[in-house]
Scaffold this active site. Structure first.
Site, PDB file in Angstrom:
ATOM      1  N   VAL A   1       3.157 -29.606  30.950  1.00 19.33           N
ATOM      2  CA  VAL A   1       4.083 -28.470  30.900  1.00 19.33           C
ATOM      3  C   VAL A   1       5.366 -28.835  31.629  1.00 19.33           C
ATOM      4  O   VAL A   1       5.323 -29.385  32.734  1.00 19.33           O
ATOM      5  CB  VAL A   1       3.444 -27.223  31.571  1.00 19.33           C
ATOM      6  CG1 VAL A   1       4.463 -26.088  31.667  1.00 19.33           C
ATOM      7  CG2 VAL A   1       2.216 -26.757  30.803  1.00 19.33           C
TER       8      VAL A   1
ATOM      9  N   ALA B   1       7.213 -29.806  36.604  1.00 16.70           N
ATOM     10  CA  ALA B   1       6.273 -30.131  35.526  1.00 16.70           C
ATOM     11  C   ALA B   1       4.865 -30.247  36.118  1.00 16.70           C
ATOM     12  O   ALA B   1       4.699 -30.321  37.339  1.00 16.70           O
ATOM     13  CB  ALA B   1       6.667 -31.447  34.865  1.00 16.70           C
ATOM     14  N   LYS B   2       3.884 -30.241  35.283  1.00 16.93           N
ATOM     15  CA  LYS B   2       2.501 -30.476  35.722  1.00 16.93           C
ATOM     16  C   LYS B   2       1.685 -30.803  34.494  1.00 16.93           C
ATOM     17  O   LYS B   2       2.064 -30.431  33.375  1.00 16.93           O
ATOM     18  CB  LYS B   2       1.924 -29.215  36.384  1.00 16.93           C
ATOM     19  CG  LYS B   2       0.773 -29.502  37.327  1.00 16.93           C
ATOM     20  CD  LYS B   2       1.297 -29.947  38.682  1.00 16.93           C
ATOM     21  CE  LYS B   2       0.187 -30.191  39.664  1.00 16.93           C
ATOM     22  NZ  LYS B   2       0.722 -30.373  41.031  1.00 16.93           N
ATOM     23  N   GLY B   3       0.563 -31.483  34.684  1.00 12.10           N
ATOM     24  CA  GLY B   3      -0.276 -31.794  33.534  1.00 12.10           C
ATOM     25  C   GLY B   3      -1.688 -32.093  33.965  1.00 12.10           C
ATOM     26  O   GLY B   3      -2.003 -32.124  35.159  1.00 12.10           O
TER      27      GLY B   3
ATOM     28  N   ASP C   1      -2.590 -35.952  41.539  1.00 12.65           N
ATOM     29  CA  ASP C   1      -2.946 -34.606  41.974  1.00 12.65           C
ATOM     30  C   ASP C   1      -4.469 -34.609  42.141  1.00 12.65           C
ATOM     31  O   ASP C   1      -5.061 -35.675  42.338  1.00 12.65           O
ATOM     32  CB  ASP C   1      -2.459 -33.577  40.942  1.00 12.65           C
ATOM     33  CG  ASP C   1      -2.500 -32.161  41.470  1.00 12.65           C
ATOM     34  OD1 ASP C   1      -1.760 -31.832  42.399  1.00 12.65           O
ATOM     35  OD2 ASP C   1      -3.319 -31.358  40.964  1.00 12.65           O
TER      36      ASP C   1
END
Ligand code: NAD
Length: 414
Positions: A58, A103-105, A144
């Site tokens: 995202v 952002a992150k995923g 993460d």
């Protein structure tokens, strides 16, 4: 987390938007992630069968620069959780004034059930699927939950193979041998210490001799316990997933680390009394650091806490409904988007060095990190005083204003 986490992010945004008198159009833009990519990740397992995982990347907002945020492997991950974490990155990078967006995923999978080879295939296929939106000037992942330098190395290698050239600036938190930063998670702990030090100063308290309680003794909590103890604090209690230990005179953190290395948990450590993990909330102390999971401080826990200051090393440890309880009880909270921003700041330095092709001395990295954390803390503290609100609200106001200024300056395409 999931839907609850996304709602909490929107609540913080809405509150900050009102206080910052944000333009309604900009506010609506920030309530919607810019881009959400959902991919299927088919992977051949070691037994020859194929399992199809789901993954996401995202971009919440990329107005201030390329997307920045971690990759998480977790069995409960869903799109709402990734959206929430991406938005938190937009605000965190803005608050630290880093030239990045949010952002992150991640992939919905249980890495404990995967062999090393399976984990590598999941990483590489997922990276390939989201590669159209990644790159050093587009979106730069980092480790993460359940991902580490090794996973980042696979990610960088996959992107480099796809493009036919080595792309060291495409990920951060990678191993030192390929341009990583020494002690990436340690930077998060160092940033937490900077925040604790600054807050103690503002509150007229001394770190030396004061008591600290930590939930979590992992990549962040472990080094932080050392730093707090080296700064002269008594670390009186530490909990982890296996249990907790207490010593009024201060735990010997080095000996705790040795015990955890041997047994996997702080439970059973001989240099303190065993206590239940839940009872850490009842311990009287000056500083409490949640450094484990999100959502652990609910209204009941908020009523029990006997600390003067909470520094949120974990992401989202305080539930939104618990914040008014902490405010009423005059417990100062340094919020996650400030307290644990040392990691993304170190990531920014790693990326900058990769883009320059010129590594910096360790002391330069440490000094620039300390300065960024101090400046950001001061900006948030001052805004909290001016607005008469808590630091969480003030941090969101500062961050949202910076993103809004960038959106206004760039204007709306087309
Ligand atoms: P980690 O997996 O290395 O450590 C987590 C620790 O929490 C372990 O000691 C574990 O035993 C403990 N824990 C798990 N469940 C628990 C429970 N129910 N009760 C008590 N303790 C429990 O993770 P980490 O990298 O140290 O991250 C911790 C938190 O900090 C997470 O919220 C993460 O999102 C956040 N964070 C980490 C970084 C980083 O650089 N690693 C950066 C920003 C934010």
């Amino acid at each position: 987390m999931s839907a609850r986490a996304w709602k909490a992010v929107l609540d913080h945004l809405d509150e900050a938007a009102e206080l910052a008198k944000l333009d309604g159009d900009v506010h609506r833009m920030l309530r919607t992630p810019r881009r959400l990519m959902e991919v299927s990740v088919p992977v051949r397992l070691d037994d020859g069968s194929v399992e199809v995982f789901t993954g996401w990347r995202v971009h919440h907002d990329t107005t201030r620069g390329p997307g920045k945020g971690g990759i998480r492997f977790h069995p409960d991950l869903d799109a709402d959780e990734v959206k929430a974490l991406a938005a938190m990155m937009t605000f965190k990078t803005a608050l630290l004034d880093l030239p990045f967006g949010g952002a992150k995923g991640g992939v919905r999978c249980d890495p404990r059930r995967l062999s090393l080879n399976e984990l590598e295939r999941v990483t590489r296929r997922f990276t390939y699927e989201i590669s159209p939106i990644l790159g050093p000037e587009a979106d730069i992942p980092a480790p993460d939950v359940n991902t580490d330098g090794r996973v980042m190395a696979w990610l960088m290698d996959t992107l480099s193979m796809v493009q036919g050239r080595t792309l060291p600036g495409s990920v951060t938190g990678k191993p030192l041998s390929i341009g990583g930063t020494r002690n990436h998670s340690g930077a998060t702990s160092a940033g937490c210490l900077d925040c604790a030090r600054a807050a103690f100063r503002e509150l007229g308290m001394s770190l030396v001799g004061s008591r600290a309680v930590l939930q979590g003794f992992g990549k962040v909590g472990g080094p932080l316990a050392f730093l707090l103890s080296s700064a002269g604090m008594r670390v009186v209690a530490i909990s982890d997933i296996g249990g907790a230990v207490y010593n009024e005179g201060g735990l010997d953190v080095g000996a705790v680390a040795d015990h955890v290395a041997e047994t996997g948990s702080v439970a059973g450590f001989g240099g303190g009394e065993p206590i239940s993990a839940d009872s850490i909330w009842d311990i009287e102390c000056e500083l409490l650091v949640p450094a484990a999971l999100g959502g652990v401080i609910d209204t009941d826990v908020a009523e029990r806490i006997r600390a003067q200051l909470i520094v949120e090393a974990a992401n989202g440890p305080t539930r939104p409904e618990a914040q008014p309880v902490l405010d009423r009880r005059d417990i100062v909270v340094v919020p996650d988007i400030l307290a644990n921003a040392g990691g993304v700041t170190a990531s920014y330095f790693e990326w900058a060095q990769a883009q320059q092709g010129y590594p910096w001395e360790d002391q330069v990295v440490a000094e620039r990190l300390r300065q960024r954390m101090e400046h950001s803390f001061t900006a948030v503290w001052a805004r909290a005083q001016t607005l008469g609100v808590g630091m969480r609200t003030a941090a969101h106001v500062v961050a949202v204003e910076r993103v809004a200024d960038a959106i206004t300056a760039r204007g709306l395409f087309p």
